[in-house]
Design an enzyme around this catalytic site. Structure first.
Site, PDB file in Angstrom:
ATOM      1  N   GLY A 136      60.639  83.372  25.297  1.00 27.11           N
ATOM      2  CA  GLY A 136      60.815  83.492  26.320  1.00 27.11           C
ATOM      3  C   GLY A 136      59.834  84.355  27.017  1.00 27.11           C
ATOM      4  N   ALA A 137      60.581  83.730  29.138  1.00 26.05           N
ATOM      5  CA  ALA A 137      60.312  84.244  29.564  1.00 26.05           C
ATOM      6  C   ALA A 137      60.716  84.493  30.958  1.00 26.05           C
ATOM      7  CB  ALA A 137      58.651  83.691  30.193  1.00 26.05           C
ATOM      8  N   ASN A 152      69.913  95.545  37.675  1.00 25.10           N
ATOM      9  CA  ASN A 152      70.595  95.363  36.748  1.00 25.10           C
ATOM     10  C   ASN A 152      72.305  96.557  36.641  1.00 25.10           C
ATOM     11  OD1 ASN A 152      69.938  96.780  34.705  1.00 25.10           O
ATOM     12  ND2 ASN A 152      71.509  95.479  33.093  1.00 25.10           N
ATOM     13  N   THR A 181      75.162  91.156  38.355  1.00 24.06           N
ATOM     14  CA  THR A 181      75.136  89.997  37.467  1.00 24.06           C
ATOM     15  C   THR A 181      74.142  89.106  37.940  1.00 24.06           C
ATOM     16  OG1 THR A 181      77.040  88.851  36.934  1.00 24.06           O
ATOM     17  CG2 THR A 181      76.329  90.465  35.337  1.00 24.06           C
ATOM     18  N   LYS A 188      70.839  89.563  41.300  1.00 27.44           N
ATOM     19  CA  LYS A 188      69.517  90.840  40.614  1.00 27.44           C
ATOM     20  C   LYS A 188      68.435  91.336  40.978  1.00 27.44           C
ATOM     21  CE  LYS A 188      70.772  90.571  35.345  1.00 27.44           C
ATOM     22  NZ  LYS A 188      70.537  90.695  34.135  1.00 27.44           N
ATOM     23  N   ALA A 234      65.655  88.568  30.522  1.00 25.06           N
ATOM     24  CA  ALA A 234      65.880  89.178  29.413  1.00 25.06           C
ATOM     25  C   ALA A 234      64.443  89.541  28.912  1.00 25.06           C
ATOM     26  CB  ALA A 234      66.575  88.426  28.163  1.00 25.06           C
ATOM     27  N   ARG A 273      56.015  79.947  33.687  1.00 26.86           N
ATOM     28  CA  ARG A 273      57.091  81.151  33.704  1.00 26.86           C
ATOM     29  C   ARG A 273      56.754  82.064  32.562  1.00 26.86           C
ATOM     30  NH1 ARG A 273      63.886  82.100  34.273  1.00 26.86           N
ATOM     31  NH2 ARG A 273      64.192  80.126  33.415  1.00 26.86           N
TER      32      ARG A 273
HETATM   33  P1  NDP Z   1      67.445  83.057  32.027  1.00 27.81           P
HETATM   34  O1  NDP Z   1      67.588  81.968  33.107  1.00 27.81           O
HETATM   35  O2  NDP Z   1      65.969  83.715  32.807  1.00 27.81           O
HETATM   36  O3  NDP Z   1      66.014  82.789  30.811  1.00 27.81           O
HETATM   37  C1  NDP Z   1      66.109  81.898  29.975  1.00 27.81           C
HETATM   38  C2  NDP Z   1      64.966  81.780  29.387  1.00 27.81           C
HETATM   39  O4  NDP Z   1      65.012  80.821  27.799  1.00 27.81           O
HETATM   40  C3  NDP Z   1      63.504  81.269  29.162  1.00 27.81           C
HETATM   41  O5  NDP Z   1      62.124  81.346  28.791  1.00 27.81           O
HETATM   42  C4  NDP Z   1      63.524  79.257  29.633  1.00 27.81           C
HETATM   43  O6  NDP Z   1      62.472  78.665  29.327  1.00 27.81           O
HETATM   44  C5  NDP Z   1      64.444  79.898  27.636  1.00 27.81           C
HETATM   45  N1  NDP Z   1      64.699  78.601  27.821  1.00 27.81           N
HETATM   46  C6  NDP Z   1      66.113  78.224  27.783  1.00 27.81           C
HETATM   47  N2  NDP Z   1      66.919  76.901  27.289  1.00 27.81           N
HETATM   48  C7  NDP Z   1      65.708  76.934  25.995  1.00 27.81           C
HETATM   49  C8  NDP Z   1      65.149  75.619  25.105  1.00 27.81           C
HETATM   50  N3  NDP Z   1      66.190  74.811  25.258  1.00 27.81           N
HETATM   51  N4  NDP Z   1      64.299  75.412  25.053  1.00 27.81           N
HETATM   52  C9  NDP Z   1      63.374  76.756  25.219  1.00 27.81           C
HETATM   53  N5  NDP Z   1      63.453  77.746  25.548  1.00 27.81           N
HETATM   54  C10 NDP Z   1      64.567  77.884  26.534  1.00 27.81           C
HETATM   55  O7  NDP Z   1      67.893  84.141  31.351  1.00 27.81           O
HETATM   56  P2  NDP Z   1      67.901  85.938  31.155  1.00 27.81           P
HETATM   57  O8  NDP Z   1      66.818  85.946  30.384  1.00 27.81           O
HETATM   58  O9  NDP Z   1      68.684  86.101  31.758  1.00 27.81           O
HETATM   59  O10 NDP Z   1      68.801  85.084  29.782  1.00 27.81           O
HETATM   60  C11 NDP Z   1      68.525  84.916  28.419  1.00 27.81           C
HETATM   61  C12 NDP Z   1      69.843  85.284  27.608  1.00 27.81           C
HETATM   62  O11 NDP Z   1      69.577  86.396  27.314  1.00 27.81           O
HETATM   63  C13 NDP Z   1      71.085  84.875  28.463  1.00 27.81           C
HETATM   64  O12 NDP Z   1      71.715  84.247  26.818  1.00 27.81           O
HETATM   65  C14 NDP Z   1      72.051  85.936  27.879  1.00 27.81           C
HETATM   66  O13 NDP Z   1      73.055  85.403  27.754  1.00 27.81           O
HETATM   67  C15 NDP Z   1      71.100  86.831  27.160  1.00 27.81           C
HETATM   68  N6  NDP Z   1      71.024  88.057  27.452  1.00 27.81           N
HETATM   69  C16 NDP Z   1      71.287  89.524  26.775  1.00 27.81           C
HETATM   70  C17 NDP Z   1      71.497  90.429  27.306  1.00 27.81           C
HETATM   71  C18 NDP Z   1      72.018  91.149  25.949  1.00 27.81           C
HETATM   72  O14 NDP Z   1      72.340  92.677  26.872  1.00 27.81           O
HETATM   73  N7  NDP Z   1      72.382  90.811  24.889  1.00 27.81           N
HETATM   74  C19 NDP Z   1      71.110  90.804  28.537  1.00 27.81           C
HETATM   75  C20 NDP Z   1      71.129  89.843  29.070  1.00 27.81           C
HETATM   76  C21 NDP Z   1      70.115  89.149  28.850  1.00 27.81           C
HETATM   77  P3  NDP Z   1      61.620  77.618  30.513  1.00 27.81           P
HETATM   78  O15 NDP Z   1      61.046  78.800  30.930  1.00 27.81           O
HETATM   79  O16 NDP Z   1      61.067  77.178  30.119  1.00 27.81           O
HETATM   80  O17 NDP Z   1      63.098  77.172  31.400  1.00 27.81           O
END
Ligand code: NDP
Length: 285
Positions: A132-133, A94, A69, A73, A136, A161
């Site tokens: 999102g970018a 992962n 995790t 990663k 995930a 991003r």
């Molecule tokens: P990261 O921190 O790598 O990315 C987070 C993303 O969310 C970015 O694009 C960020 O935008 C965006 N974001 C966060 N808060 C906000 C907001 N308030 N408004 C707009 N955009 C926002 O996290 P991960 O990609 O690793 O994980 C994302 C989610 O996916 C987590 O909640 C995790 O639990 C879930 N997940 C679920 C899995 C499953 O198997 N179901 C597997 C992997 C992850 P910015 O770039 O602008 O910061």
């Protein structure tokens, strides 16, 4: 570890920092028990400074593999013997699998997402709107492109991003891709087949947080998926259901990345229903 180490059993693990109540551990061990597999899954506290030692440790103990995790990663890659195709494209691992004494890094997040989708929609030729970018989103977009998605629109709050992911997709996989800065209420583009929330919006405890998407732009032909596993019935899932969309909750991806991990480690095809039930119990769903 709940039981003493046994030479009769194969071990797989999960490296995380800090250690936490890991729902994946419950899900994996439920599957091992259900299928009477001589495997056991343990969650281990591994700090960034000790990652190299931890990988040496699993090699020494003959683990069959492990999940990684955040924050491991990307950093784990330098300690492995090779990478699977999508992990190489994403630059993130992962799931590590021991094959003929070599520890190979895979990425099962995107594969889990695609596996949860395919019973409902064939990804080939589809148009995807991805919110999102981060990690995930990267996993989902690479694996969807490898599965034949024709067009991806990435919406992200931060331009840097978002554009970084667009560049990666353009350079490494065959897909049309565009970026839209997500700085207000977004509309899902017309003709979209699949909408995915790959941000952390809606994750416990912020369960009422709403994605800035105009839900009038959802149509009943769309499939809407959320990656948030806790709680599974997010506000997005409920809104999309109200609009008549097909939905996939975050347990779909979590269960199916676990299914792929167990297939890699043991060669067994585990029952996803058993794994989902174990997670539902953990999340009280
Ligand atoms: P990261 O921190 O790598 O990315 C987070 C993303 O969310 C970015 O694009 C960020 O935008 C965006 N974001 C966060 N808060 C906000 C907001 N308030 N408004 C707009 N955009 C926002 O996290 P991960 O990609 O690793 O994980 C994302 C989610 O996916 C987590 O909640 C995790 O639990 C879930 N997940 C679920 C899995 C499953 O198997 N179901 C597997 C992997 C992850 P910015 O770039 O602008 O910061």
């Amino acid at each position: 570890m709940s039981e003493p180490y046994s030479c009769e059993r194969k071990y797989v693990g999960c490296f995380g920092d800090p250690v936490w109540e890991n729902p994946t551990e419950v899900m994996m061990n439920a599957a091992f028990e259900h299928h009477d597999l001589a495997f056991h899954y343990v969650t281990m506290h591994v700090t960034a400074e000790r990652l190299a030692d931890a990988v040496r440790g699993v090699r020494a103990l003959g683990f069959k593999g492990f999940n990684c995790t955040l924050p491991h990663k990307v950093a784990v890659i330098q300690h492995l013997d090779g990478l699977g195709e999508s992990a190489e494209v994403m630059g993130a691992v992962n799931c590590v699998v021991e094959r003929d004494g070599k520890y190979i890094g895979e990425n099962t997040d995107g594969k889990g997402f695609v596996a949860s989708l395919t019973p409902l929609v064939d990804p080939a030729g589809t148009r995807l709107a991805l919110f999102g970018a981060g990690g995930a989103a990267r996993a989902i977009s690479v694996e969807m492109a490898l599965a034949g998605t024709a067009h991806i629109t990435i919406f992200n709050r931060s331009r840097a991003r978002g554009e970084e992911l667009v560049t990666l997709l353009r350079e490494r996989v065959e897909v049309d891709v565009e970026f839209i800065l997500w700085d207000g209420e977004a509309r899902v583009p017309e003709g979209t087949d699949i909408v995915v929330n790959a941000t952390s919006i809606g994750l416990y405890p912020d369960v009422d947080a709403r994605l800035a998407i105009d839900s009038d732009s959802f149509t009943s032909e769309m499939l809407v998926a959320d990656v948030i596993p806790n709680p599974p019935r997010t506000r997005l899932v409920r809104d999309a259901e109200e609009r008549g969309c097909k939905v996939i909750d975050g347990l779909g991806m979590l269960v199916n990345q676990g299914v792929t991990g167990i297939q890699y480690w043991s060669g067994c095809d585990p029952d996803p229903k058993v794994m989902r039930a174990a997670l539902e119990e953990v999340f009280g769903a």
